[in-house]
Design an enzyme around this catalytic site. Structure first.
Site, PDB file in Angstrom:
ATOM      1  N   LYS A  80       0.843  -1.191   0.000  1.00  0.00           N
ATOM      2  CA  LYS A  80       0.000   0.000   0.000  1.00  0.00           C
ATOM      3  C   LYS A  80       0.883   1.248   0.000  1.00  0.00           C
ATOM      4  CE  LYS A  80      -3.868   1.833   2.820  1.00  0.00           C
ATOM      5  NZ  LYS A  80      -4.692   1.502   4.010  1.00  0.00           N
ATOM      6  N   SER A 155      -9.294   1.282   3.171  1.00  0.00           N
ATOM      7  CA  SER A 155      -8.505   2.121   2.288  1.00  0.00           C
ATOM      8  C   SER A 155      -7.418   1.387   1.506  1.00  0.00           C
ATOM      9  CB  SER A 155      -7.856   3.251   3.099  1.00  0.00           C
ATOM     10  OG  SER A 155      -6.984   2.742   4.098  1.00  0.00           O
ATOM     11  N   SER A 179      -9.587  -1.159   7.047  1.00  0.00           N
ATOM     12  CA  SER A 179      -8.981  -0.931   5.736  1.00  0.00           C
ATOM     13  C   SER A 179      -8.236  -2.118   5.146  1.00  0.00           C
ATOM     14  CB  SER A 179      -8.042   0.274   5.800  1.00  0.00           C
ATOM     15  OG  SER A 179      -8.777   1.459   5.991  1.00  0.00           O
TER      16      SER A 179
END
Length: 442
Positions: A80, A155, A179
Site C-alpha cells: 500500500k 482504504s 482498511s
C-alpha cells in the site's frame, strides 16, 4: 507460468524451495502481468521494476545455495502506498504528498525484504487512508474483482485489487477502521487486522496513531500467517491440526447484524451454519456497551486525524477530494475535554467487552453489512457516499475500537466475508481458528 498468478504465496514459496519455480521467472511473470493489464494504472501507483528484479535475482542465488530466508523468499508482493520505500515516492493517495520520496524503507518493508520477499511496487489507496470505500478520484480507484463498476473497498484498495486480479501474490495494507478487512472481503480474500502496537509503524504514513495497524491481504489463511511473520521478522503460526471441534464462538447480535443487506445476511448465516456443522459451539451474544463505543467513533477518529494533518490540509485544501476533506474537518472543533472523555468511555467499553467475551475463543460477525457500492453513484450522490462509507466501516470498526486482533475469511459468496474477532495479541490463535474455519467454508 500463468498458473503462478493465481497460486497462494505459500505454494509459490514451496515451488521455489523444490526448484520448480525460479524467482526471477516468477517476478518477470508478475511484472509482465502488471504492465500489460488494462487496470494497471488504477491498481498500482508505481511499479518498482528495478528493485523487484534485483531482489528476485538475490532470491534466485539463495535458492541455488540452499540459503532461503523464509518460505516466502522470492515471492512477489505489493505494498500500500503509505509504506515508505527508499527512493520511490510514497504519497498515501494524496496530492498533498505529491513528490514525497523517503530515504529509507518502512520497518515492515525492511523486515519483509530481509526475509526475502520481492517488492513489486506501491498500490493505490483511499486518500490518506480515510475511507472504507476505496474511492479516490485524485490518484486512482481500483476496480472490484466481481464488479468493475463498483469500488473495491478501502482504504487498502489497490492492495486487495492487486491480489484479486493476479497482479501480486499478496498485498500488505493497513487497517485503522477496517482498511484491510473491507477490501479483503469485497475481493474474496483473507485479511488480517493485527493488534495495535504489534507491528512497527515506523515509516508508515499515519492516520490515527492510536488505531493504526498494518496487516496482510492474501489468498489463504496460511499466507496470512507467513506474511505476518514476514512483516515482523518472526516465526509463522503453526496451523497444523487446527480444528473447530469444541471451539466456542459468540455470535455478536447488537450493532453487527443491524441493517444487513440481503446477500451479506444470507452469506453470513450460511457460513455460521457450516462452522457449526464442523463442530463449533456458537451462541448469541449482546454487548450493550458496544453501542456507546460506536457512537464515540466520530470524536476519536476525526479529532486525531485532523490534529495530525491540519497544517498540511489547510495549506492546500483544494488539492483534496472534497468528501475526504469534509471528513477530516469534522474533527476541527472537538475540545480537548471531549476527546479525553471519549477515550475514558472507550476504555470502560473495552473492559465490558473483555468481560462479556472472556469465555469464547472468538466472536463472529459479518465483515461488511453491504456489498461493494457503485462507483459512479458514489461520485454523484453525497448522501449515498456518506451512508455507504459509514456502513462499510461499521462492523470492522468494532475490532479497532475494542483493540482486538481480527480476521476476515471468504464465505464463498462473492463480496461477503466472515469476520472473527479475537483477543488483543491473539493473532496466532486466531489464525489457527481461521485455518479450521477456512476448511469448513471451502
Amino acid at each position: 507460468m500463468q498458473d503462478w498468478l493465481t497460486m497462494t504465496a505459500c505454494d509459490l514459496g514451496r515451488g521455489i524451495g523444490m526448484g520448480r519455480i525460479d524467482p526471477v521467472e516468477l517476478t518477470e511473470t508478475y511484472l509482465s502481468a502488471i504492465d500489460t493489464h488494462r487496470h494497471r494504472d488504477r491498481i498500482y501507483a508505481r511499479v518498482t521494476h528495478d528493485r523487484a528484479r534485483a531482489e528476485a535475482k538475490a532470491a534466485q542465488e539463495r535458492a541455488k545455495l540452499g540459503l532461503r530466508r523464509s518460505l516466502l523468499d522470492g515471492v512477489p508482493i505489493s505494498y500500500k502506498d503509505l509504506f515508505d520505500s527508499a527512493g520511490t515516492a510514497t504519497e498515501a493517495g494524496s496530492a498533498l504528498l505529491q513528490g514525497r520520496v523517503p530515504e529509507a524503507d518502512a520497518v515492515v518493508l525492511r523486515n519483509a525484504t530481509a526475509m526475502g520477499a520481492v517488492c513489486l511496487g506501491k498500490t493505490h489507496m483511499s486518500e490518506l487512508a480515510f475511507s472504507g470505500l476505496g474511492l479516490n478520484p485524485i490518484t486512482g480507484t481500483p476496480p472490484c474483482i466481481d464488479d468493475e463498476e463498483a469500488v473495491p473497498g478501502g482504504s487498502s484498495s489497490g492492495a486487495g485489487a492487486s491480489v484479486a486480479w493476479g497482479l501480486a501474490a499478496a498485498g500488505i495494507g493497513s487497517d485503522t477502521g477496517g482498511s484491510v478487512r473491507i477490501p479483503a472481503a469485497w475481493n474474496n480474500l483473507v485479511g488480517l487486522k493485527t493488534t495495535a502496537g504489534r507491528i512497527s509503524l515506523e515509516g508508515v504514513v499515519p492516520l490515527c496513531l492510536r488505531f493504526d495497524t498494518a496487516g496482510p491481504l492474501a489468498r489463504s489463511v496460511e499466507d496470512a500467517a507467513h506474511l505476518l511473520a514476514l512483516m515482523e521478522g518472526s516465526t509463522p503460526a503453526d496451523l497444523r491440526g487446527a480444528s473447530l471441534k469444541g471451539r466456542r464462538f459468540a455470535e455478536l447480535q447488537n450493532v453487527a447484524q443491524e441493517d444487513l443487506r440481503d446477500v451479506p445476511r444470507k452469506a453470513y448465516e450460511d457460513a455460521v451454519a457450516r462452522l457449526r456443522d464442523a463442530g463449533a459451539d456458537i451462541v448469541p451474544l449482546e454487548v450493550p456497551e458496544l453501542n456507546e463505543a460506536m457512537g464515540l467513533s466520530g470524536v476519536l477518529y476525526t479529532t486525531e486525524a485532523y490534529g495530525l494533518w491540519r497544517d498540511v490540509i489547510e495549506a492546500n485544501p483544494d488539492a483534496m477530494y472534497p468528501e475526504i476533506l469534509e471528513r477530516f474537518r469534522t474533527g476541527k472543533n472537538t475540545t480537548g475535554a471531549d476527546y479525553i472523555a471519549a477515550w475514558s468511555k472507550l476504555k470502560a467499553s473495552r473492559a465490558a467487552w473483555d468481560a462479556a467475551t472472556a469465555g469464547f475463543d472468538a466472536v463472529l460477525a459479518p465483515t461488511s453489512p453491504i456489498l461493494p457500492p457503485n462507483l459512479e453513484r458514489l461520485m454523484k450522490d453525497h448522501d449515498y457516499y456518506i451512508t455507504e462509507n459509514l456502513l462499510a466501516l461499521r462492523n470492522t470498526r468494532i475490532g479497532n475500537l475494542m483493540g482486538l486482533a481480527a480476521l476476515t475469511l471468504p464465505t464463498g459468496t462473492p463480496g461477503c466475508g466472515l469476520m472473527m474477532l479475537g483477543y488483543p495479541g491473539s493473532e496466532e490463535a486466531l489464525l489457527r481458528l481461521g485455518s479450521a474455519a477456512e476448511a469448513a467454508l471451502a
